[in-house]
Write a protein that holds these residues in place. Structure first.
Motif, PDB file in Angstrom:
ATOM      1  N   GLU A 119       0.839  -1.205   0.000  1.00 40.29           N
ATOM      2  CA  GLU A 119       0.000   0.000   0.000  1.00 40.29           C
ATOM      3  C   GLU A 119       0.875   1.258   0.000  1.00 40.29           C
ATOM      4  O   GLU A 119       0.574   2.240  -0.680  1.00 40.29           O
ATOM      5  N   SER A 137       2.073 -10.103   7.898  1.00 39.30           N
ATOM      6  CA  SER A 137       0.922 -10.882   8.364  1.00 39.30           C
ATOM      7  C   SER A 137      -0.379 -10.310   7.825  1.00 39.30           C
ATOM      8  O   SER A 137      -1.437 -10.535   8.394  1.00 39.30           O
ATOM      9  N   ASP A 214      -7.587  -9.695  18.508  1.00 39.47           N
ATOM     10  CA  ASP A 214      -8.952  -9.188  18.597  1.00 39.47           C
ATOM     11  C   ASP A 214      -9.662  -9.485  17.288  1.00 39.47           C
ATOM     12  O   ASP A 214      -9.260  -8.995  16.238  1.00 39.47           O
TER      13      ASP A 214
ATOM     14  N   GLU B 193      -3.133  -1.938  19.826  1.00 36.74           N
ATOM     15  CA  GLU B 193      -3.593  -3.317  19.663  1.00 36.74           C
ATOM     16  C   GLU B 193      -5.112  -3.383  19.688  1.00 36.74           C
ATOM     17  O   GLU B 193      -5.754  -2.772  20.542  1.00 36.74           O
ATOM     18  N   GLY B 194      -5.667  -4.105  18.743  1.00 38.61           N
ATOM     19  CA  GLY B 194      -7.121  -4.241  18.694  1.00 38.61           C
ATOM     20  C   GLY B 194      -7.525  -4.899  17.399  1.00 38.61           C
ATOM     21  O   GLY B 194      -6.687  -5.447  16.674  1.00 38.61           O
ATOM     22  N   SER B 195      -8.810  -4.831  17.089  1.00 41.94           N
ATOM     23  CA  SER B 195      -9.267  -5.517  15.888  1.00 41.94           C
ATOM     24  C   SER B 195      -8.669  -4.886  14.632  1.00 41.94           C
ATOM     25  O   SER B 195      -8.421  -5.574  13.642  1.00 41.94           O
ATOM     26  N   ALA B 198      -5.169  -6.196  14.180  1.00 43.70           N
ATOM     27  CA  ALA B 198      -5.252  -7.602  13.763  1.00 43.70           C
ATOM     28  C   ALA B 198      -5.599  -7.701  12.283  1.00 43.70           C
ATOM     29  O   ALA B 198      -5.037  -8.510  11.545  1.00 43.70           O
ATOM     30  N   ARG B 199      -6.516  -6.847  11.834  1.00 47.55           N
ATOM     31  CA  ARG B 199      -6.904  -6.875  10.424  1.00 47.55           C
ATOM     32  C   ARG B 199      -5.755  -6.426   9.527  1.00 47.55           C
ATOM     33  O   ARG B 199      -5.539  -6.968   8.441  1.00 47.55           O
ATOM     34  N   LEU B 200      -5.021  -5.399   9.989  1.00 48.64           N
ATOM     35  CA  LEU B 200      -3.939  -4.853   9.175  1.00 48.64           C
ATOM     36  C   LEU B 200      -2.693  -5.736   9.207  1.00 48.64           C
ATOM     37  O   LEU B 200      -1.728  -5.483   8.491  1.00 48.64           O
ATOM     38  N   GLY B 201      -2.705  -6.745  10.084  1.00 52.33           N
ATOM     39  CA  GLY B 201      -1.538  -7.611  10.171  1.00 52.33           C
ATOM     40  C   GLY B 201      -0.357  -6.942  10.850  1.00 52.33           C
ATOM     41  O   GLY B 201       0.782  -7.351  10.653  1.00 52.33           O
ATOM     42  N   LEU B 202      -0.633  -5.904  11.636  1.00 53.30           N
ATOM     43  CA  LEU B 202       0.440  -5.228  12.371  1.00 53.30           C
ATOM     44  C   LEU B 202       0.393  -5.679  13.828  1.00 53.30           C
ATOM     45  O   LEU B 202      -0.682  -5.807  14.416  1.00 53.30           O
ATOM     46  N   GLU B 203       1.571  -5.906  14.393  1.00 56.82           N
ATOM     47  CA  GLU B 203       1.607  -6.232  15.816  1.00 56.82           C
ATOM     48  C   GLU B 203       1.146  -5.011  16.603  1.00 56.82           C
ATOM     49  O   GLU B 203       1.476  -3.873  16.269  1.00 56.82           O
ATOM     50  N   SER B 269      -4.688   2.985   9.179  1.00 58.91           N
ATOM     51  CA  SER B 269      -5.212   1.934   8.308  1.00 58.91           C
ATOM     52  C   SER B 269      -4.678   2.018   6.884  1.00 58.91           C
ATOM     53  O   SER B 269      -4.822   1.063   6.122  1.00 58.91           O
ATOM     54  N   THR B 270      -4.039   3.134   6.517  1.00 56.53           N
ATOM     55  CA  THR B 270      -3.385   3.172   5.194  1.00 56.53           C
ATOM     56  C   THR B 270      -1.878   2.971   5.319  1.00 56.53           C
ATOM     57  O   THR B 270      -1.143   3.176   4.369  1.00 56.53           O
ATOM     58  N   TYR B 271      -1.430   2.586   6.504  1.00 54.22           N
ATOM     59  CA  TYR B 271      -0.007   2.347   6.741  1.00 54.22           C
ATOM     60  C   TYR B 271       0.831   3.603   6.505  1.00 54.22           C
ATOM     61  O   TYR B 271       1.988   3.522   6.107  1.00 54.22           O
ATOM     62  N   ALA B 319       6.152  -1.160  10.236  1.00 54.67           N
ATOM     63  CA  ALA B 319       6.745  -1.796  11.417  1.00 54.67           C
ATOM     64  C   ALA B 319       8.165  -1.308  11.676  1.00 54.67           C
ATOM     65  O   ALA B 319       8.629  -1.334  12.812  1.00 54.67           O
TER      66      ALA B 319
END
Lengths: 329, 440
Positions: A119, A137, A214, B193-195, B198-203, B269-271, B319
């Motif tokens: 992206e 991931s 989550d 940390e949260g949903s 998790a969706r973005l694949g980021l720790e 969310s757009t990194y 990251a």
């Protein structure tokens, strides 16, 4: 952010596609699958186009698959071993990508160990289309498309009909169980979105430490009893334990993971009649899948690899088609 | 100095009241406050009409990057950015290269600070090299005027060492400040940390990683009886812990950064790495809780955590990118927005940006040592050192990264309309900013 069609667009995430967009890719892939059967397995579709494969993370099959797909379309392929060159010398991702784009390329096939890199690259390039070949991931959209394509063929064939032109209705109500390291898996994230968009319902099973932290808002059910879930699934998708992302330290031992979540011969014996298994590869026999199960005809891993080429041909062809122009970065 | 100037037409924000008054400054001091005040004929007249006039802002949390990171910022450029933000004093954080962990580096930064238009104070490291293993020579730094110690950038992970640091600090009468994040819980996380992570694949870096450390520091400070300042709190639960501890008599102050009052994790969310920061941007619920806490006094101060980075530290995968964002030049407008915009109480604005941080950093009285400084955060009365800022409530500038005074460009506010602007800044009696333009 969904668009109906991949035409002329980047492919960064399965989320970029709606059901029609997915169906279009599968149909184009069916047509390119025919090319595989010819004596000269090459079409001039992308003659004069340059596809750069930029793999910042080790990969054999995905890279070969994309490069084969590009060559079958007659594109010129620039293969850059960036993992071992400029990045190690301290060049920023942005500089690497801008340098490569300056060489005149039409598409970047990008693999990166960091989520979101495709992206970011899509924001930095001026005109090239970016195809995500797996980012950390986060997402591995072509793998999920290959899995859909492979399952559609296998399910249609079991019903004695052709998958070509069959749409996505075959996935309606299909129960798909994904087992393994969901937390670190880009394949699982793409599969969950692709399968649910296609109409299937998805459950996941993993040790507590290998579930995402989550799952709020994810269209999945978490199942704790693997054996019970295996009995009810139409399709079981197995995932590799990703040691390179440290998944080994999330369970006491790989042996214990095999015991709790591996597809053993005993578990495979409990599969419903007609149930299928997929694995994105590379398989680690004896860990997530018993060797005999890997060789079981219900396991589609070889078909998945074979289908990688036509599906990636379809993705490259559509992303580089000019229906929505090439200047809208 | 030696300049006399008069601020005409503004509304002075005193500690407990607003008044339509002019302010006369002669030789570094406020020599007159009143309606249509008489000024010497050679006094420079600065228009303050439709503006608030209050004590110059004090930033408890500025990363100046010098020594070691001069490509991102220097003491001079950071101080200029601060002056444009209305600041007459800033506290430089010690996570430089080398770290500000001994008298020699303290002296270097203080000396560079003396060459700027504002007062540059220094926070010293708590541990040698900020490595978290052994105490830094706090007494030799305190002798130069350092009053706050922290390993900011990372919290002190070893609870036994933190207790010892607090005991030593109590003996010296200085403040211990902490960056609250338990690294074992925050791990390699790069966003909340949260949903979404998790969706973005980021720790993720969990809210818990901060709250566990806040709870530990409060318990230690209660035991030891040392003055504790908590840096950049970012969750609603952290504030609740502070409020509870205060009820038990713990001597604790807490700051919040403008970005935690304005921005949420959704921006990740757009990194876009401009939005990567430690502690990370949280949820709207946290933003709402922090705004309430800032308004009701549960939070003491807004501190910028101004963190300049060169492009090559940000043009990286999310990251791997450096955490931190700029804040000095927009802090006033963002604070005003967080306190309610047009309905924000001017007295509270100057409390959280000037008077409380000046008290926490012990900058309210003049100090003649090397780290000496004039007095900040006053009531704007005759006899005060002239550290003032004039803010225009009607201005609506749009943030343009290319026009920042900071050497760095990593502002998360590009294109955002600001609710007000700094018109003039007076520091140590000199007009260092006039009509939004830096004078030095």
């Amino acid at each position: 952010m969904s668009v109906a069609s991949l035409s002329g667009q980047h492919l960064l995430s399965i989320e970029d596609l709606d059901a029609e967009g997915i169906e279009e890719i599968l149909e184009v892939a069916e047509a390119f699958g025919e090319v595989e059967k010819r004596s000269v397995r090459k079409v001039p579709t992308l003659k004069g186009k340059v596809v750069a494969s930029l793999f910042f993370e080790e990969s054999t099959r995905t890279r070969l698959s994309f490069e084969t797909a590009a060559k079958r379309l007659s594109a010129d392929v620039l293969s850059l071993a960036v993992a071992s060159s400029s990045v190690k010398k301290g060049e920023s991702l942005r500089d690497t990508v801008e340098t490569i784009e300056a060489m005149g390329i039409d598409a970047v096939v990008l693999r990166h160990s960091s989520a979101g890199a495709p992206e970011q690259v899509a924001r930095w390039v001026e005109r090239a289309r970016v195809i995500n070949a797996g980012d950390g991931s986060h997402q591995h959209p072509t793998q999920a498309l290959i899995d859909l394509f492979t399952l559609r063929q296998a399910l249609a064939s079991a019903q004695g009909r052709s998958s070509e032109g069959s749409g996505l209705s075959i996935f309606d109500g299909l129960e798909i169980l994904i087992i393994g390291d969901i937390r670190h898996s880009r394949v699982a994230r793409s599969q969950i979105q692709a399968y649910t968009t296609a109409g299937a319902t998805v459950s996941v099973a993993a040790p507590g430490t290998l579930l995402p932290t989550d799952l709020e808002g994810w269209p999945v059910k978490v199942v704790d009893d693997v054996d019970e879930a295996v009995r009810h699934a139409d399709v079981v998708s197995l995932l590799r334990m990703q040691e390179e992302r440290g998944s080994g330290s999330f369970v006491p031992s790989l042996h214990e993971f095999t015991m709790t979540h591996g597809m053993s011969e005993a578990r495979a014996a409990n599969l419903k009649p007609g149930a299928l298994m997929t694995h994105p590869g590379p398989m680690v026999r004896g860990i997530e899948i018993a060797s005999r199960v890997a060789d079981d005809p219900r396991c589609l891993v070889r078909q998945q690899v074979a289908n990688g080429v036509p599906v990636r041909m379809a993705v490259l062809f559509l992303a580089l088609s000019s229906s929505s122009g090439g200047e809208d970065g | 100095m030696a300049e006399s100037l008069v601020l005409r037409g503004g509304t002075v924000v005193h500690t407990d009241r607003l008044a339509r008054e002019d302010v006369l400054v002669v030789d570094g001091k406020i020599t007159g406050v009143g309606i249509d005040i008489e000024a010497p004929s050679d006094a420079r007249v600065l228009d303050a009409s439709d503006c608030l006039v209050g004590p110059g802002f004090v930033d408890l949390h500025t990363h100046l990057r010098e020594p070691g990171g001069e490509e991102a910022e220097t003491v001079a450029t950071g101080a200029r950015a601060a002056s444009l933000g209305g600041y007459s004093a800033i506290v430089a954080m010690p996570n430089t290269t080398p770290a500000i962990d001994c008298a020699a580096v303290v002296a270097q930064v203080l000396t560079l600070g003396r060459l700027t238009g504002i007062d540059v104070q220094v926070a010293g490291a708590l541990t040698r090299g900020r490595e978290g293993h052994s105490l830094a020579p706090m007494a030799e730094m305190a002798a130069l005027g350092v009053t706050m110690f922290t390993d900011d950038g990372m919290g002190v992970q070893d609870s036994g060492l933190m207790r010892r640091a607090m005991e030593y600090a109590r003996g010296l009468g200085v403040v211990v400040a902490d960056h609250c994040e338990d690294e074992a819980l925050a791990g390699t996380g790069s966003m909340n940390e949260g949903s979404l992570s998790a969706r973005l694949g980021l720790e993720g870096r969990s809210a818990l990683a901060e709250e566990v450390m806040v709870a530990r520091d409060l318990a230690l400070a209660e035991l030891v009886g040392c003055q504790l300042h908590l840096l950049h709190l970012s969750t609603g639960r952290s504030v609740e812990l502070v409020v509870d501890a205060r009820k038990r008599g713990v001597d604790v102050s807490a700051e919040v950064a403008p970005h935690h009052l304005i921005l949420t994790q959704d921006l990740c969310s757009t990194y876009d790495t401009l939005f990567k920061v430690h502690p990370p941007l949280r949820t709207q619920r946290d933003v709402d809780a922090l705004r309430l806490a800032l308004a009701d006094g549960s939070l003491d101060a807004v501190a910028t955590d101004h963190a300049p980075h060169p492009p090559q530290s940000k043009d990286r995968p999310f990251a791997d990118a450096a955490p931190g964002m700029l804040g000095l030049e927009q802090a006033f407008a963002l604070t005003r927005e967080a306190l309610g915009g047009a309905s924000a109480d001017p007295i509270r604005i100057f409390e959280v940006l000037s008077r409380r941080p000046a008290a926490i950093a012990r900058l309210r009285t003049h100090d003649a040592r090397l780290g000496g400084h004039s007095a900040h955060g006053g009531d704007v009365e005759v006899g005060d050192d002239a550290n003032l800022c004039v803010v225009d409530l009607d201005a609506r500038p749009i943030v343009d990264p290319e026009r920042l005074a900071s050497r760095a460009r990593n502002t998360p506010y590009a294109g955002r309309v600001m609710q007000g602007a700094v018109r003039h800044t007076i520091a140590r009696g000199d007009a260092v900013v006039i009509d939004g333009e830096a004078q030095r």
